[in-house]
Motif scaffolding. Sequence first.
Motif, PDB file in Angstrom:
ATOM      1  N   CYS A  52       0.819  -1.207   0.000  1.00 47.03           N
ATOM      2  CA  CYS A  52       0.000   0.000   0.000  1.00 47.03           C
ATOM      3  C   CYS A  52       0.852   1.257   0.000  1.00 47.03           C
ATOM      4  O   CYS A  52       0.355   2.340  -0.245  1.00 47.03           O
ATOM      5  CB  CYS A  52      -0.946  -0.008   1.187  1.00 47.03           C
ATOM      6  SG  CYS A  52      -0.100   0.122   2.772  1.00 47.03           S
ATOM      7  N   GLU A 102      -2.980   5.620   0.878  1.00 46.35           N
ATOM      8  CA  GLU A 102      -4.280   4.953   0.843  1.00 46.35           C
ATOM      9  C   GLU A 102      -4.878   4.865   2.245  1.00 46.35           C
ATOM     10  O   GLU A 102      -4.155   4.727   3.237  1.00 46.35           O
ATOM     11  CB  GLU A 102      -4.139   3.549   0.273  1.00 46.35           C
ATOM     12  CG  GLU A 102      -3.672   3.520  -1.159  1.00 46.35           C
ATOM     13  CD  GLU A 102      -3.476   2.103  -1.651  1.00 46.35           C
ATOM     14  OE1 GLU A 102      -4.085   1.171  -1.079  1.00 46.35           O
ATOM     15  OE2 GLU A 102      -2.717   1.933  -2.615  1.00 46.35           O
ATOM     16  N   LYS A 103      -6.199   4.887   2.307  1.00 41.17           N
ATOM     17  CA  LYS A 103      -6.879   4.756   3.593  1.00 41.17           C
ATOM     18  C   LYS A 103      -6.661   3.338   4.130  1.00 41.17           C
ATOM     19  O   LYS A 103      -6.745   2.365   3.395  1.00 41.17           O
ATOM     20  CB  LYS A 103      -8.375   5.023   3.407  1.00 41.17           C
ATOM     21  CG  LYS A 103      -9.138   5.025   4.691  1.00 41.17           C
ATOM     22  CD  LYS A 103     -10.587   5.356   4.484  1.00 41.17           C
ATOM     23  CE  LYS A 103     -11.294   5.353   5.820  1.00 41.17           C
ATOM     24  NZ  LYS A 103     -12.687   5.734   5.695  1.00 41.17           N
ATOM     25  N   CYS A 105      -3.867   2.157   5.245  1.00 35.12           N
ATOM     26  CA  CYS A 105      -2.504   1.691   4.974  1.00 35.12           C
ATOM     27  C   CYS A 105      -1.593   2.134   6.112  1.00 35.12           C
ATOM     28  O   CYS A 105      -1.165   3.284   6.171  1.00 35.12           O
ATOM     29  CB  CYS A 105      -2.004   2.256   3.647  1.00 35.12           C
ATOM     30  SG  CYS A 105      -0.276   1.859   3.319  1.00 35.12           S
TER      31      CYS A 105
END
Length: 116
Positions: A52, A102-103, A105
């Motif tokens: 990620c 990223e959310k 991560c």
Amino acid sequence: MKPIFKSMLGAAVSIVLASCAQTEARPPVKAAPVGGKFDGVGRVTMHQGQPCAPQVMFNFQPRNSRSPVWLAARFNESRLLTDAARRSRRVHVSGVWRHGREKGCGYVEVATAAQE
């Protein structure tokens, strides 16, 4: 001769396709707040697949946890962690929690690593 060649070709194609398949991995440990301290002992493996965050290179399996922690390390720590992963050795890792773009991560930026 042709049937043998076709069956060998089919087997080779099957092996290639199977090696490209994604393995089902456990989700990583829920990340602590950014800047939170991390300290753990466990085993490390090379990260498989697409991380990620580009810094993530290792999966760390803490002793008393079922879920891995993603690790990012500088050059010196990366050499030590790579050696530990190849030799299946236990390591002591400490660092700081970070979040990728990223959310969801979360990974640990390794400050120190030592083989046990």
